[in-house]
Motif scaffolding. Structure first.
Motif, PDB file in Angstrom:
ATOM      1  N   UNK A  36       0.845  -1.173   0.000  1.00  0.00           N
ATOM      2  CA  UNK A  36       0.000   0.000   0.000  1.00  0.00           C
ATOM      3  C   UNK A  36       0.891   1.237   0.000  1.00  0.00           C
ATOM      4  N   UNK A  42      -4.021  10.582   5.189  1.00  0.00           N
ATOM      5  CA  UNK A  42      -4.928   9.964   4.233  1.00  0.00           C
ATOM      6  C   UNK A  42      -4.943   8.451   4.447  1.00  0.00           C
ATOM      7  N   UNK A  43      -5.954   7.793   3.887  1.00  0.00           N
ATOM      8  CA  UNK A  43      -5.990   6.344   3.958  1.00  0.00           C
ATOM      9  C   UNK A  43      -5.012   5.719   2.978  1.00  0.00           C
ATOM     10  N   UNK A  44      -4.531   4.506   3.259  1.00  0.00           N
ATOM     11  CA  UNK A  44      -3.626   3.825   2.323  1.00  0.00           C
ATOM     12  C   UNK A  44      -4.345   3.477   1.016  1.00  0.00           C
ATOM     13  N   UNK A  89       3.681   0.696   2.702  1.00  0.00           N
ATOM     14  CA  UNK A  89       3.471  -0.340   3.706  1.00  0.00           C
ATOM     15  C   UNK A  89       3.373  -1.703   3.049  1.00  0.00           C
ATOM     16  N   UNK A 105       0.535  -5.378   9.216  1.00  0.00           N
ATOM     17  CA  UNK A 105       1.326  -4.384   8.502  1.00  0.00           C
ATOM     18  C   UNK A 105       2.725  -4.261   9.063  1.00  0.00           C
ATOM     19  N   UNK A 106       3.690  -3.909   8.169  1.00  0.00           N
ATOM     20  CA  UNK A 106       4.982  -3.445   8.609  1.00  0.00           C
ATOM     21  C   UNK A 106       4.875  -1.984   9.020  1.00  0.00           C
ATOM     22  N   UNK A 107       5.994  -1.423   9.487  1.00  0.00           N
ATOM     23  CA  UNK A 107       5.974  -0.042   9.969  1.00  0.00           C
ATOM     24  C   UNK A 107       6.114   0.977   8.856  1.00  0.00           C
TER      25      UNK A 107
ATOM     26  N   UNK B  33     -13.321  -3.418   8.612  1.00  0.00           N
ATOM     27  CA  UNK B  33     -12.202  -3.466   9.542  1.00  0.00           C
ATOM     28  C   UNK B  33     -11.950  -2.084  10.140  1.00  0.00           C
ATOM     29  N   UNK B  35      -8.587  -0.081  11.913  1.00  0.00           N
ATOM     30  CA  UNK B  35      -7.172  -0.071  12.236  1.00  0.00           C
ATOM     31  C   UNK B  35      -6.834   1.232  12.931  1.00  0.00           C
ATOM     32  N   UNK B  37      -3.392   3.856  13.521  1.00  0.00           N
ATOM     33  CA  UNK B  37      -2.015   4.152  13.175  1.00  0.00           C
ATOM     34  C   UNK B  37      -1.470   5.199  14.127  1.00  0.00           C
ATOM     35  N   UNK B  40       5.029   6.840  13.072  1.00  0.00           N
ATOM     36  CA  UNK B  40       6.156   5.938  12.869  1.00  0.00           C
ATOM     37  C   UNK B  40       5.817   4.470  12.975  1.00  0.00           C
ATOM     38  N   UNK B  41       4.534   4.180  13.048  1.00  0.00           N
ATOM     39  CA  UNK B  41       4.105   2.790  13.207  1.00  0.00           C
ATOM     40  C   UNK B  41       3.261   2.355  12.018  1.00  0.00           C
ATOM     41  N   UNK B  42       3.159   1.052  11.871  1.00  0.00           N
ATOM     42  CA  UNK B  42       2.242   0.517  10.880  1.00  0.00           C
ATOM     43  C   UNK B  42       0.819   0.545  11.413  1.00  0.00           C
ATOM     44  N   UNK B  43      -0.100   0.052  10.613  1.00  0.00           N
ATOM     45  CA  UNK B  43      -1.492  -0.018  11.031  1.00  0.00           C
ATOM     46  C   UNK B  43      -1.686  -1.271  11.894  1.00  0.00           C
ATOM     47  N   UNK B  45      -4.626  -3.753  13.827  1.00  0.00           N
ATOM     48  CA  UNK B  45      -6.028  -4.147  13.718  1.00  0.00           C
ATOM     49  C   UNK B  45      -6.730  -4.061  15.069  1.00  0.00           C
ATOM     50  N   UNK B  88      -4.582   8.051  14.649  1.00  0.00           N
ATOM     51  CA  UNK B  88      -5.256   8.146  13.359  1.00  0.00           C
ATOM     52  C   UNK B  88      -5.983   6.826  13.139  1.00  0.00           C
ATOM     53  N   UNK B  90      -8.387   4.279  10.922  1.00  0.00           N
ATOM     54  CA  UNK B  90      -8.698   3.951   9.533  1.00  0.00           C
ATOM     55  C   UNK B  90      -9.682   2.800   9.465  1.00  0.00           C
ATOM     56  N   UNK B 104      -7.911  -4.881   0.702  1.00  0.00           N
ATOM     57  CA  UNK B 104      -8.818  -4.085   1.516  1.00  0.00           C
ATOM     58  C   UNK B 104      -8.780  -2.650   0.999  1.00  0.00           C
ATOM     59  N   UNK B 106      -9.465   1.289   1.839  1.00  0.00           N
ATOM     60  CA  UNK B 106      -9.450   2.108   3.042  1.00  0.00           C
ATOM     61  C   UNK B 106     -10.194   3.424   2.857  1.00  0.00           C
ATOM     62  N   UNK B 107     -10.763   3.887   3.958  1.00  0.00           N
ATOM     63  CA  UNK B 107     -11.349   5.212   3.994  1.00  0.00           C
ATOM     64  C   UNK B 107     -10.273   6.257   4.232  1.00  0.00           C
ATOM     65  N   UNK B 108     -10.673   7.547   4.286  1.00  0.00           N
ATOM     66  CA  UNK B 108      -9.695   8.637   4.422  1.00  0.00           C
ATOM     67  C   UNK B 108      -9.146   8.801   5.830  1.00  0.00           C
TER      68      UNK B 108
END
Lengths: 115, 115
Positions: A36, A42-44, A89, A105-107, B33, B35, B37, B40-43, B45, B88, B90, B104, B106-108
């Motif tokens: 992604x 914003x969303x991915x 990502x 997800x990764x970071x 789903x 998520x 964020x 500096x991190x991933x998403x 769940x 944040x 998502x 998947x 994603x929304x904004x």
């Protein structure tokens, strides 16, 4: 324990050159991998995916390679363009069970395309 | 114009208050789903739902609750029990039909700040 790892927080590439973003995973149950692209606040946006039964998937300038034995995948962007500057990502899931499980997800890697 | 909407874009709440984030999709997707964020991190769940009136905890469900009364809607409530609610958020959805792509959408996103 991180199951999906992107070890490069940032990557700088000159416009027109190839960008290679790497991702490693530890969970052997993962059988579907996605990349992604994300801008701040914003969303991915989905870019490209690959199933574990393949080792390569190509879509325009984007190619994803999967090495199952090494539990490693990479995203190649050729040629790199200024609009490619974003956070990328890597995500993984175990979809073969037929469920609706979420993604791991990764970071992320911040790709910067320099003119 | 199909897609996922999240509102509002920015949300501020006082500490100790519950707050509900909305997510609506008109893609006719079965799975939805949530998520989170952090910088500096991933998403990560929070919750997911495969079908109306059913949902499952994700990796970080503590302090959150969801409902799925309609296929199109999957609201997330951030309760006062969530220790670090500023993040944040998502929402995403996925088509579970046989032969559908596995990505998947994603929304904004909604940025929640707890003061």
């Amino acid at each position: 324990d991180q199951q999906v790892k992107q070890n490069s927080p940032s990557l700088s590439v000159q416009e027109g050159r190839i960008s290679i973003l790497n991702c490693d995973y530890t969970n052997s149950m993962f059988d579907y991998f996605l990349w992604y692209k994300k801008y701040p606040a914003e969303g991915p946006t989905f870019l490209i995916s690959i199933s574990s039964i393949k080792d390569k998937n190509e879509d325009g300038r984007f190619t994803v390679f999967l090495n199952k034995s090494a539990k490693h995948l990479s995203l190649h962007i050729v040629p790199s363009q200024p609009g490619d500057s974003a956070v990328y990502f890597c995500a993984a899931s175990a979809y073969s069970g037929g469920g609706a499980d979420g993604l791991t997800f990764g970071k992320g890697t911040h790709l910067i395309i320099q003119p | 114009d199909g897609g996922i909407t999240q509102s509002p874009k920015y949300l501020f709440r006082k500490e100790g208050q519950n707050v509900t984030l909305s997510c609506e999709q008109n893609l006719n997707h079965d799975a939805m789903y949530w998520y989170r964020q952090d910088p500096g991190q991933g998403l990560r769940l929070i919750y997911y739902s495969q079908i109306v009136n059913d949902f499952q905890k994700g990796d970080i469900a503590e302090g959150y609750s969801v409902s799925r009364e309609k296929k199109e809607s999957f609201p997330l409530t951030v309760t006062s029990a969530q220790k670090n609610p500023t993040a944040f958020y998502l929402c995403a959805s996925r088509d579970l039909r046989r032969g559908a792509n596995n990505e998947q959408f994603f929304g904004p996103g909604t940025r929640l700040t707890v003061l």
